[in-house]
Design a protein around this motif. Structure first.
Motif, PDB file in Angstrom:
ATOM      1  N   ILE A  79       0.854  -1.177   0.000  1.00  0.00           N
ATOM      2  CA  ILE A  79       0.000   0.000   0.000  1.00  0.00           C
ATOM      3  C   ILE A  79       0.894   1.232   0.000  1.00  0.00           C
ATOM      4  O   ILE A  79       2.021   1.191   0.488  1.00  0.00           O
ATOM      5  CB  ILE A  79      -0.968   0.020   1.207  1.00  0.00           C
ATOM      6  CG1 ILE A  79      -0.199   0.048   2.536  1.00  0.00           C
ATOM      7  CG2 ILE A  79      -1.907  -1.176   1.153  1.00  0.00           C
ATOM      8  CD1 ILE A  79      -1.077   0.227   3.759  1.00  0.00           C
ATOM      9  N   TYR A  80       0.386   2.317  -0.558  1.00  0.00           N
ATOM     10  CA  TYR A  80       1.139   3.572  -0.616  1.00  0.00           C
ATOM     11  C   TYR A  80       0.365   4.636   0.136  1.00  0.00           C
ATOM     12  O   TYR A  80      -0.768   4.956  -0.202  1.00  0.00           O
ATOM     13  CB  TYR A  80       1.351   3.998  -2.070  1.00  0.00           C
ATOM     14  CG  TYR A  80       2.304   5.152  -2.226  1.00  0.00           C
ATOM     15  CD1 TYR A  80       3.682   4.954  -2.163  1.00  0.00           C
ATOM     16  CD2 TYR A  80       1.833   6.440  -2.422  1.00  0.00           C
ATOM     17  CE1 TYR A  80       4.562   6.011  -2.305  1.00  0.00           C
ATOM     18  CE2 TYR A  80       2.715   7.508  -2.561  1.00  0.00           C
ATOM     19  CZ  TYR A  80       4.073   7.281  -2.501  1.00  0.00           C
ATOM     20  OH  TYR A  80       4.946   8.331  -2.636  1.00  0.00           O
ATOM     21  N   GLU A 109      -8.196  -2.517   4.372  1.00  0.00           N
ATOM     22  CA  GLU A 109      -7.307  -1.564   3.727  1.00  0.00           C
ATOM     23  C   GLU A 109      -7.120  -1.831   2.239  1.00  0.00           C
ATOM     24  O   GLU A 109      -6.774  -0.925   1.491  1.00  0.00           O
ATOM     25  CB  GLU A 109      -5.938  -1.548   4.424  1.00  0.00           C
ATOM     26  CG  GLU A 109      -6.005  -0.938   5.803  1.00  0.00           C
ATOM     27  CD  GLU A 109      -4.661  -0.665   6.433  1.00  0.00           C
ATOM     28  OE1 GLU A 109      -4.641   0.080   7.425  1.00  0.00           O
ATOM     29  OE2 GLU A 109      -3.630  -1.179   5.942  1.00  0.00           O
ATOM     30  N   CYS A 110      -7.367  -3.073   1.820  1.00  0.00           N
ATOM     31  CA  CYS A 110      -7.098  -3.433   0.423  1.00  0.00           C
ATOM     32  C   CYS A 110      -8.320  -3.917  -0.340  1.00  0.00           C
ATOM     33  O   CYS A 110      -8.230  -4.185  -1.543  1.00  0.00           O
ATOM     34  CB  CYS A 110      -6.011  -4.507   0.368  1.00  0.00           C
ATOM     35  SG  CYS A 110      -4.508  -3.987   1.170  1.00  0.00           S
ATOM     36  N   GLY A 111      -9.440  -4.065   0.332  1.00  0.00           N
ATOM     37  CA  GLY A 111     -10.655  -4.491  -0.348  1.00  0.00           C
ATOM     38  C   GLY A 111     -10.585  -5.903  -0.905  1.00  0.00           C
ATOM     39  O   GLY A 111     -11.161  -6.188  -1.959  1.00  0.00           O
ATOM     40  N   ASN A 150      -9.416 -10.269  -8.117  1.00  0.00           N
ATOM     41  CA  ASN A 150      -9.617  -8.857  -7.786  1.00  0.00           C
ATOM     42  C   ASN A 150      -8.274  -8.255  -7.370  1.00  0.00           C
ATOM     43  O   ASN A 150      -7.586  -8.798  -6.512  1.00  0.00           O
ATOM     44  CB  ASN A 150     -10.639  -8.761  -6.643  1.00  0.00           C
ATOM     45  CG  ASN A 150     -10.849  -7.356  -6.143  1.00  0.00           C
ATOM     46  OD1 ASN A 150     -10.385  -6.379  -6.728  1.00  0.00           O
ATOM     47  ND2 ASN A 150     -11.559  -7.236  -5.037  1.00  0.00           N
ATOM     48  N   ASN A 151      -7.890  -7.141  -7.963  1.00  0.00           N
ATOM     49  CA  ASN A 151      -6.618  -6.497  -7.617  1.00  0.00           C
ATOM     50  C   ASN A 151      -6.702  -5.686  -6.329  1.00  0.00           C
ATOM     51  O   ASN A 151      -5.691  -5.221  -5.831  1.00  0.00           O
ATOM     52  CB  ASN A 151      -6.132  -5.606  -8.760  1.00  0.00           C
ATOM     53  CG  ASN A 151      -5.550  -6.425  -9.879  1.00  0.00           C
ATOM     54  OD1 ASN A 151      -4.978  -7.494  -9.659  1.00  0.00           O
ATOM     55  ND2 ASN A 151      -5.700  -5.942 -11.097  1.00  0.00           N
ATOM     56  N   GLY A 152      -7.905  -5.499  -5.806  1.00  0.00           N
ATOM     57  CA  GLY A 152      -8.081  -4.763  -4.570  1.00  0.00           C
ATOM     58  C   GLY A 152      -8.392  -3.303  -4.802  1.00  0.00           C
ATOM     59  O   GLY A 152      -8.352  -2.799  -5.927  1.00  0.00           O
ATOM     60  N   LYS A 153      -8.725  -2.635  -3.707  1.00  0.00           N
ATOM     61  CA  LYS A 153      -9.089  -1.222  -3.759  1.00  0.00           C
ATOM     62  C   LYS A 153      -8.552  -0.550  -2.497  1.00  0.00           C
ATOM     63  O   LYS A 153      -8.808  -1.010  -1.391  1.00  0.00           O
ATOM     64  CB  LYS A 153     -10.617  -1.097  -3.823  1.00  0.00           C
ATOM     65  CG  LYS A 153     -11.117   0.318  -3.913  1.00  0.00           C
ATOM     66  CD  LYS A 153     -12.639   0.334  -3.989  1.00  0.00           C
ATOM     67  CE  LYS A 153     -13.130   1.773  -4.015  1.00  0.00           C
ATOM     68  NZ  LYS A 153     -14.573   1.859  -4.007  1.00  0.00           N
ATOM     69  N   ILE A 163      -2.709   0.842  -4.119  1.00  0.00           N
ATOM     70  CA  ILE A 163      -2.127  -0.451  -3.792  1.00  0.00           C
ATOM     71  C   ILE A 163      -1.492  -0.992  -5.068  1.00  0.00           C
ATOM     72  O   ILE A 163      -1.883  -0.628  -6.182  1.00  0.00           O
ATOM     73  CB  ILE A 163      -3.171  -1.440  -3.216  1.00  0.00           C
ATOM     74  CG1 ILE A 163      -4.280  -1.728  -4.210  1.00  0.00           C
ATOM     75  CG2 ILE A 163      -3.744  -0.917  -1.923  1.00  0.00           C
ATOM     76  CD1 ILE A 163      -5.250  -2.798  -3.737  1.00  0.00           C
ATOM     77  N   ALA A 164      -0.492  -1.842  -4.882  1.00  0.00           N
ATOM     78  CA  ALA A 164       0.205  -2.408  -6.041  1.00  0.00           C
ATOM     79  C   ALA A 164       0.699  -3.805  -5.699  1.00  0.00           C
ATOM     80  O   ALA A 164       1.100  -4.077  -4.566  1.00  0.00           O
ATOM     81  CB  ALA A 164       1.379  -1.523  -6.446  1.00  0.00           C
ATOM     82  N   TRP A 165       0.638  -4.667  -6.709  1.00  0.00           N
ATOM     83  CA  TRP A 165       1.201  -6.012  -6.590  1.00  0.00           C
ATOM     84  C   TRP A 165       2.601  -5.961  -7.193  1.00  0.00           C
ATOM     85  O   TRP A 165       2.752  -5.762  -8.399  1.00  0.00           O
ATOM     86  CB  TRP A 165       0.325  -7.017  -7.335  1.00  0.00           C
ATOM     87  CG  TRP A 165      -1.014  -7.217  -6.690  1.00  0.00           C
ATOM     88  CD1 TRP A 165      -2.180  -6.566  -6.973  1.00  0.00           C
ATOM     89  CD2 TRP A 165      -1.310  -8.134  -5.637  1.00  0.00           C
ATOM     90  NE1 TRP A 165      -3.184  -7.013  -6.156  1.00  0.00           N
ATOM     91  CE2 TRP A 165      -2.680  -7.992  -5.323  1.00  0.00           C
ATOM     92  CE3 TRP A 165      -0.559  -9.066  -4.918  1.00  0.00           C
ATOM     93  CZ2 TRP A 165      -3.312  -8.744  -4.344  1.00  0.00           C
ATOM     94  CZ3 TRP A 165      -1.189  -9.817  -3.932  1.00  0.00           C
ATOM     95  CH2 TRP A 165      -2.550  -9.653  -3.649  1.00  0.00           C
ATOM     96  N   LEU A 166       3.625  -6.106  -6.348  1.00  0.00           N
ATOM     97  CA  LEU A 166       5.012  -5.953  -6.774  1.00  0.00           C
ATOM     98  C   LEU A 166       5.747  -7.295  -6.740  1.00  0.00           C
ATOM     99  O   LEU A 166       5.573  -8.077  -5.803  1.00  0.00           O
ATOM    100  CB  LEU A 166       5.742  -4.966  -5.860  1.00  0.00           C
ATOM    101  CG  LEU A 166       5.121  -3.581  -5.687  1.00  0.00           C
ATOM    102  CD1 LEU A 166       5.925  -2.766  -4.680  1.00  0.00           C
ATOM    103  CD2 LEU A 166       5.023  -2.856  -7.018  1.00  0.00           C
TER     104      LEU A 166
END
Length: 191
Positions: A79-80, A109-111, A150-153, A163-166
């Motif tokens: 999360i940023y 926090e990420c949905g 779902n990539n999240g929210k 948010i980012a998947w790294l």
């Protein structure tokens, strides 16, 4: 007691367990106070590490939190917020276990739904000052698996901008924008 590393912004206080140093109470207190004021980092190898840990805690109000290192295939969710990359986490509610706190906070926090805890990771410690009170936050971390699409929210009400998947190389690229305690967690988790 294994070693503990506590962070205060960019300085740290490490309590090792090699038993090499004999410190007087005054020496211990000066080092603890210097760290809590953010003046200097210390690495101690005291003969009684538990005593030093207890003395440090005596200066602080305890706060418990839990969070997750969420993995989906070869990527990890970050999360940023507040100009830094972080992991989802939050304060512990008394009516739940710390595992439940970690799952709830990551979901909020990420949905994301359907997170599964797969392992407990090392805890992190950091101090902060709020309204002239010094707090010691202990965060229990759990590795989680997510298989959904779902990539999240981001939970914007908590100040999370994105948010980012790294993958591992992206995490290394952003390491200067990670909080020191998160860097320590990732190092201990072989990321």
């Amino acid at each position: 007691m294994s070693y503990r590393k506590i962070f205060n912004k960019q300085v740290s206080f490490t309590i090792g367990n090699l038993g090499l140093e004999s410190l007087t109470p005054k020496q211990r207190q000066l080092k603890i106070q210097g760290f809590l004021k953010g003046f200097k980092s210390y690495h101690l190898e005291p003969q009684n590490p538990e005593l030093v840990w207890n003395e440090l805690q005596a200066h602080c109000i305890p706060v418990w939190a839990a969070g997750g290192l969420i993995q989906r295939k070869d990527r990890f969710l970050f999360i940023y917020r507040n100009a830094s990359w972080d992991l989802p986490k939050g304060k512990h509610d008394k009516n739940e276990t710390l595992m439940q706190t970690a799952l709830r906070e990551c979901q909020e926090e990420c949905g994301l739904k359907g997170l599964k805890i797969t392992a407990q990771l090392p805890s992190t410690f950091h101090v902060y000052t709020q309204s002239k009170q010094v707090y010691l936050k202990t965060t229990l971390w759990f590795k989680m698996n997510y298989t959904g699409t779902n990539n999240g929210k981001p939970q914007r009400s908590e100040g999370i901008q994105k948010i980012a998947w790294l993958n591992r190389s992206q995490i290394k690229k952003h390491s200067s924008f990670l909080f020191p305690s998160i860097q320590e967690l990732l190092n201990q988790s072989d990321l």
